[in-house]
Design a protein around this motif. Structure first.
Motif, short mmCIF file in Angstrom:
data_model
loop_
_atom_site.label_atom_id
_atom_site.label_comp_id
_atom_site.label_asym_id
_atom_site.label_seq_id
_atom_site.Cartn_x
_atom_site.Cartn_y
_atom_site.Cartn_z
N GLY A 247 -70.64 -4.54 -31.07
CA GLY A 247 -70.92 -4.49 -29.65
C GLY A 247 -72.36 -4.79 -29.30
O GLY A 247 -72.71 -4.98 -28.15
N ARG B 118 -79.39 -7.10 -28.03
CA ARG B 118 -78.72 -6.95 -26.75
C ARG B 118 -77.24 -6.64 -26.94
O ARG B 118 -76.69 -6.94 -28.00
N PRO B 119 -76.60 -6.09 -25.92
CA PRO B 119 -75.16 -5.85 -26.02
C PRO B 119 -74.39 -7.16 -25.88
O PRO B 119 -74.89 -8.11 -25.29
N THR C 71 -70.89 -8.51 -24.41
CA THR C 71 -69.74 -8.15 -23.59
C THR C 71 -68.59 -9.09 -23.89
O THR C 71 -68.78 -10.27 -24.11
N ALA C 72 -67.41 -8.51 -23.90
CA ALA C 72 -66.21 -9.30 -24.23
C ALA C 72 -65.77 -10.12 -23.05
O ALA C 72 -66.04 -9.91 -21.95
#
Length: 83
Positions: A12, A79-80, A82-83
């Motif tokens: 993630g 950084r994250p 996102t899906a």
């Protein structure tokens, strides 16, 4: 007979780096330090340095960033994803 539970990887987060060598070195360092990590191809919109990144659990981000700075690993950003 003992059965060992396989630890699942929770990603993630992503570490973007300047080179493939940096990505491989970072993964090796994180695994040796006990952080779950794996090499991935970052999504095209996140590619900034090279075509390889390190996926991490975002919960571990502060400790990972501290370790990378201590070991003088020059990363672009964490950084994250996102899906």
């Amino acid at each position: 007979m003992k059965l060992h539970k396989k630890q699942t990887f929770t990603g993630g987060g992503i570490i973007l780096l300047h080179s493939v060598q940096d990505a491989m070195q970072t993964e090796k360092l994180l695994l040796a330090a006990g952080y779950p990590a794996r090499l991935i191809a970052p999504p095209p919109e996140l590619r900034k340095g090279c075509d390889l990144a390190v996926e991490i659990n975002p919960v571990e981000q502060p400790g990972i960033e501290r370790l990378l700075r201590q070991k003088q690993i020059d990363f672009i950003e964490v950084r994250p994803v996102t899906a």
